[in-house]
Design a protein around this motif. Sequence first.
Motif, PDB file in Angstrom:
ATOM      1  N   GLY A  36       0.798  -1.221   0.000  1.00 32.23           N
ATOM      2  CA  GLY A  36       0.000   0.000   0.000  1.00 32.23           C
ATOM      3  C   GLY A  36       0.824   1.261   0.000  1.00 32.23           C
ATOM      4  N   ASN A  37       2.149   1.123   0.044  1.00 34.54           N
ATOM      5  CA  ASN A  37       3.046   2.284   0.083  1.00 34.54           C
ATOM      6  C   ASN A  37       3.549   2.569  -1.329  1.00 34.54           C
ATOM      7  OD1 ASN A  37       4.683   4.353   0.925  1.00 34.54           O
ATOM      8  ND2 ASN A  37       6.320   3.005   1.664  1.00 34.54           N
ATOM      9  N   LEU A  38       2.795   3.352  -2.054  1.00 39.26           N
ATOM     10  CA  LEU A  38       3.112   3.616  -3.463  1.00 39.26           C
ATOM     11  C   LEU A  38       3.915   4.904  -3.593  1.00 39.26           C
ATOM     12  CD1 LEU A  38       2.256   2.273  -6.247  1.00 39.26           C
ATOM     13  CD2 LEU A  38       0.647   4.171  -6.429  1.00 39.26           C
ATOM     14  N   PRO A  39       5.106   4.856  -4.223  1.00 40.03           N
ATOM     15  CA  PRO A  39       5.851   6.097  -4.462  1.00 40.03           C
ATOM     16  C   PRO A  39       5.305   6.812  -5.701  1.00 40.03           C
ATOM     17  CG  PRO A  39       7.072   4.249  -5.353  1.00 40.03           C
ATOM     18  CD  PRO A  39       5.831   3.665  -4.712  1.00 40.03           C
ATOM     19  N   HIS A  40       5.835   7.990  -5.986  1.00 40.53           N
ATOM     20  CA  HIS A  40       5.560   8.598  -7.284  1.00 40.53           C
ATOM     21  C   HIS A  40       6.175   7.690  -8.359  1.00 40.53           C
ATOM     22  CE1 HIS A  40       4.190  12.124  -5.241  1.00 40.53           C
ATOM     23  NE2 HIS A  40       5.392  12.445  -4.773  1.00 40.53           N
ATOM     24  N   PHE A 142       1.718  10.724  -7.667  1.00 43.28           N
ATOM     25  CA  PHE A 142       1.663  11.000  -9.100  1.00 43.28           C
ATOM     26  C   PHE A 142       2.140   9.791  -9.887  1.00 43.28           C
ATOM     27  CE2 PHE A 142       1.513  15.190  -7.331  1.00 43.28           C
ATOM     28  CZ  PHE A 142       0.847  15.972  -8.253  1.00 43.28           C
ATOM     29  N   ILE A 143       1.438   9.487 -10.984  1.00 44.55           N
ATOM     30  CA  ILE A 143       1.913   8.518 -11.967  1.00 44.55           C
ATOM     31  C   ILE A 143       2.103   9.266 -13.272  1.00 44.55           C
ATOM     32  CG2 ILE A 143       1.455   6.369 -13.197  1.00 44.55           C
ATOM     33  CD1 ILE A 143      -0.331   5.477 -10.939  1.00 44.55           C
ATOM     34  N   ILE A 144       3.345   9.438 -13.657  1.00 47.54           N
ATOM     35  CA  ILE A 144       3.695  10.209 -14.856  1.00 47.54           C
ATOM     36  C   ILE A 144       4.017   9.228 -15.980  1.00 47.54           C
ATOM     37  CG2 ILE A 144       5.324  11.873 -15.830  1.00 47.54           C
ATOM     38  CD1 ILE A 144       5.682  12.978 -12.993  1.00 47.54           C
ATOM     39  N   ILE A 145       3.372   9.407 -17.120  1.00 43.16           N
ATOM     40  CA  ILE A 145       3.515   8.488 -18.254  1.00 43.16           C
ATOM     41  C   ILE A 145       4.035   9.260 -19.463  1.00 43.16           C
ATOM     42  CG2 ILE A 145       2.302   6.865 -19.753  1.00 43.16           C
ATOM     43  CD1 ILE A 145       0.156   6.638 -17.554  1.00 43.16           C
ATOM     44  N   ILE A 152      11.532  14.709 -19.880  1.00 38.26           N
ATOM     45  CA  ILE A 152      11.082  15.016 -18.522  1.00 38.26           C
ATOM     46  C   ILE A 152      12.257  15.642 -17.775  1.00 38.26           C
ATOM     47  CG2 ILE A 152      10.150  14.082 -16.379  1.00 38.26           C
ATOM     48  CD1 ILE A 152       8.221  13.872 -18.714  1.00 38.26           C
ATOM     49  N   ILE A 153      12.039  16.801 -17.164  1.00 38.36           N
ATOM     50  CA  ILE A 153      13.150  17.477 -16.498  1.00 38.36           C
ATOM     51  C   ILE A 153      13.671  16.612 -15.355  1.00 38.36           C
ATOM     52  CG2 ILE A 153      12.303  19.764 -17.164  1.00 38.36           C
ATOM     53  CD1 ILE A 153      11.290  20.123 -14.296  1.00 38.36           C
ATOM     54  N   GLU A 154      14.965  16.695 -15.117  1.00 35.08           N
ATOM     55  CA  GLU A 154      15.608  15.822 -14.139  1.00 35.08           C
ATOM     56  C   GLU A 154      15.059  16.001 -12.728  1.00 35.08           C
ATOM     57  OE1 GLU A 154      17.704  12.864 -12.565  1.00 35.08           O
ATOM     58  OE2 GLU A 154      17.429  13.324 -14.693  1.00 35.08           O
ATOM     59  N   PRO A 155      14.788  17.240 -12.248  1.00 35.58           N
ATOM     60  CA  PRO A 155      14.226  17.371 -10.890  1.00 35.58           C
ATOM     61  C   PRO A 155      12.901  16.645 -10.717  1.00 35.58           C
ATOM     62  CG  PRO A 155      15.028  19.484 -11.684  1.00 35.58           C
ATOM     63  CD  PRO A 155      15.072  18.553 -12.848  1.00 35.58           C
ATOM     64  N   LEU A 156      12.137  16.523 -11.806  1.00 34.67           N
ATOM     65  CA  LEU A 156      10.862  15.801 -11.741  1.00 34.67           C
ATOM     66  C   LEU A 156      11.098  14.292 -11.781  1.00 34.67           C
ATOM     67  CD1 LEU A 156       7.812  16.385 -11.663  1.00 34.67           C
ATOM     68  CD2 LEU A 156       7.810  16.257 -14.153  1.00 34.67           C
ATOM     69  N   ALA A 157      11.955  13.846 -12.711  1.00 34.93           N
ATOM     70  CA  ALA A 157      12.230  12.417 -12.854  1.00 34.93           C
ATOM     71  C   ALA A 157      12.883  11.837 -11.600  1.00 34.93           C
ATOM     72  CB  ALA A 157      13.130  12.176 -14.066  1.00 34.93           C
ATOM     73  N   SER A 158      13.726  12.616 -10.935  1.00 33.12           N
ATOM     74  CA  SER A 158      14.446  12.104  -9.767  1.00 33.12           C
ATOM     75  C   SER A 158      13.533  11.866  -8.570  1.00 33.12           C
ATOM     76  CB  SER A 158      15.566  13.071  -9.379  1.00 33.12           C
ATOM     77  OG  SER A 158      15.026  14.307  -8.937  1.00 33.12           O
ATOM     78  N   ARG A 159      12.339  12.412  -8.589  1.00 32.02           N
ATOM     79  CA  ARG A 159      11.391  12.217  -7.494  1.00 32.02           C
ATOM     80  C   ARG A 159      10.499  11.004  -7.702  1.00 32.02           C
ATOM     81  NH1 ARG A 159      12.997  17.260  -7.384  1.00 32.02           N
ATOM     82  NH2 ARG A 159      12.940  18.431  -5.423  1.00 32.02           N
ATOM     83  N   CYS A 160      10.699  10.300  -8.801  1.00 33.01           N
ATOM     84  CA  CYS A 160       9.831   9.173  -9.142  1.00 33.01           C
ATOM     85  C   CYS A 160      10.629   7.875  -9.217  1.00 33.01           C
ATOM     86  CB  CYS A 160       9.157   9.407 -10.496  1.00 33.01           C
ATOM     87  SG  CYS A 160       8.179  10.911 -10.612  1.00 33.01           S
ATOM     88  N   ALA A 161       9.946   6.782  -8.963  1.00 31.58           N
ATOM     89  CA  ALA A 161      10.507   5.463  -9.270  1.00 31.58           C
ATOM     90  C   ALA A 161      10.266   5.212 -10.753  1.00 31.58           C
ATOM     91  CB  ALA A 161       9.819   4.395  -8.423  1.00 31.58           C
ATOM     92  N   LYS A 162      11.340   5.011 -11.504  1.00 32.21           N
ATOM     93  CA  LYS A 162      11.239   4.923 -12.968  1.00 32.21           C
ATOM     94  C   LYS A 162      11.108   3.475 -13.421  1.00 32.21           C
ATOM     95  CE  LYS A 162      14.983   7.594 -13.543  1.00 32.21           C
ATOM     96  NZ  LYS A 162      15.085   8.407 -12.324  1.00 32.21           N
ATOM     97  N   PHE A 163      10.202   3.248 -14.371  1.00 28.37           N
ATOM     98  CA  PHE A 163       9.967   1.921 -14.939  1.00 28.37           C
ATOM     99  C   PHE A 163       9.962   2.025 -16.460  1.00 28.37           C
ATOM    100  CE2 PHE A 163       8.108   1.768 -10.729  1.00 28.37           C
ATOM    101  CZ  PHE A 163       8.525   0.538 -10.245  1.00 28.37           C
TER     102      PHE A 163
END
Length: 329
Positions: A36-40, A142-145, A152-163
Amino acid sequence: MTVEQPWVEKYRPREIGDVASQGEVVKTLESALSSGNLPHLLFYGPPGTGKTTCALAIVRQLFGADLLRARVLELNASDERGIAVVRNKIKSFAAISVGASPAGRSVPPYKVIILDEADAMTTDAQAALRRTMETYSRVTRFIIICNYVSRIIEPLASRCAKFRFKPLHGTVIDDRINHICQVEGVQLGPDALCTLSRVAGGDMRRAITTLQSAVRLGGSPVRPQTLMDVAGVVPDAAARGLLHTCRESDFAGVQSAVADLIHEGYPAQEVLAEVQGAVLVDPGIDDVRKARVLERLALADKALIDGADEFLQLLAVASLTQRVILGQA
């Protein structure tokens, strides 16, 4: 009157475990869902590989159908891409506190915002989104697609788990198409499945849409030529014919051949892809000259993505190809 549902929606996976051929991504997301602990999240990769499907499956499993409207905001950033949308729509939804969980159910204490095609957002909008993510991370995920993670700017991408979502090749598309054909009572003619897989190019959505369109156009059994007509595929003979013109004709002939391709309605990027294949297997062009042509193909492809004129880009590629073949470049 019953309106038939598009097959791409009818057969869209409803749970994260049903998404095809993205094993590592699915395994990691299932682990996050169980806790239940979902990151960005940041999903990137080619079209039709399951990015949006995964996002919708995640929120469906987290909240259930009854809470989707209250807990999920889905936006297509290619339509709403400016900073005003971030400041108004997204920020307003993100700031709202979540209500109590329904009786007898354990629901995560946050909302989810899905931003599809986020690589179309302006840099200013992405910068504003970064600040919103920071401020409201306690109550909003947030789920960014996107297709191109480099946009995607680096400050935004670095806050997300990337897949990263990989193109679907091999038997993955074939198995799904065979399943749909079995359920819908559709027969595939000889070589139709191979043709459909080639036309799809790793895009499951394109494969299913092309199949349904071909069934509506030509009925069952589905013939390879019907699939190619529906998909607008450039025939191999067209690319070989353009190379032959470059080798045997003058510039006026090349210009006329390019104009014919455009008038036939073939997409310029599809033509470039076929020309690339024809150049690579042409025994009359050595590797060094092939490299020059392929470099120009890449520049034309980038220009087309940025909105350049199709005729001029194809003509530039054909003109250079002619000069390379004739030893003038």
